[in-house]
Motif scaffolding. Sequence first.
Motif, mmCIF file in Angstrom:
data_model
loop_
_atom_site.group_PDB
_atom_site.id
_atom_site.type_symbol
_atom_site.label_atom_id
_atom_site.label_comp_id
_atom_site.label_asym_id
_atom_site.label_seq_id
_atom_site.Cartn_x
_atom_site.Cartn_y
_atom_site.Cartn_z
ATOM 1 N N VAL A 20 0.744 -0.912 -0.045
ATOM 2 C CA VAL A 20 -0.055 0.248 -0.216
ATOM 3 C C VAL A 20 1.203 1.361 0.074
ATOM 4 N N ARG A 24 0.821 4.996 -1.929
ATOM 5 C CA ARG A 24 0.824 6.409 -1.440
ATOM 6 C C ARG A 24 2.390 7.155 -1.930
ATOM 7 N N SER A 49 -4.031 5.420 0.950
ATOM 8 C CA SER A 49 -4.241 4.196 1.991
ATOM 9 C C SER A 49 -5.460 4.124 2.215
ATOM 10 N N THR A 53 -5.853 -0.121 1.145
ATOM 11 C CA THR A 53 -6.588 -0.728 2.293
ATOM 12 C C THR A 53 -7.672 -1.273 2.520
#
Length: 150
Positions: A20, A24, A49, A53
């Motif tokens: 992840v 970003r 993010s 997620t």
Amino acid sequence: MKEQPLDLVNLVIPAKTDFVGIARLAVSGIANRMGFSYDDIEDLKLAVSEACTNAVDAQYTDGEGDIKVCCNIFSNRLEIEVMDQCLYDDDLENPAIKALREQDLGLYLIESLMDQVDVQEEGGVVVKLTKFIKENGVKEHAGSPASYPT
């Protein structure tokens, strides 16, 4: 006619939390290059993010699959699409949509950070995030003190 982006950056990451951060960083670099403010870049990173997620948590409990992050670069905005391609049983509610509803705080956070948010089901879930570049400071042609009436 639909406006075409100036540039398009596509990133495909494994659907694992370890990756992840790559999404970003990519979004941060693109936003910085476009001239977004520090605060707006931080907002973009957090929203991306959260969307990534959610895709990892909701769709890929076994760590299999990919998440696609598409950054559409326009002169006045950045549009980011976070897409999973998880197939699900048509008789059941899409688990990512269900997770978004259950994690209202996550979706609320994304919506509070972005200018526009759209969630769609297209062979998986697509979370479209839009952030406009804001004008900072006083415009150059705002009038100098010499132009003020006396």
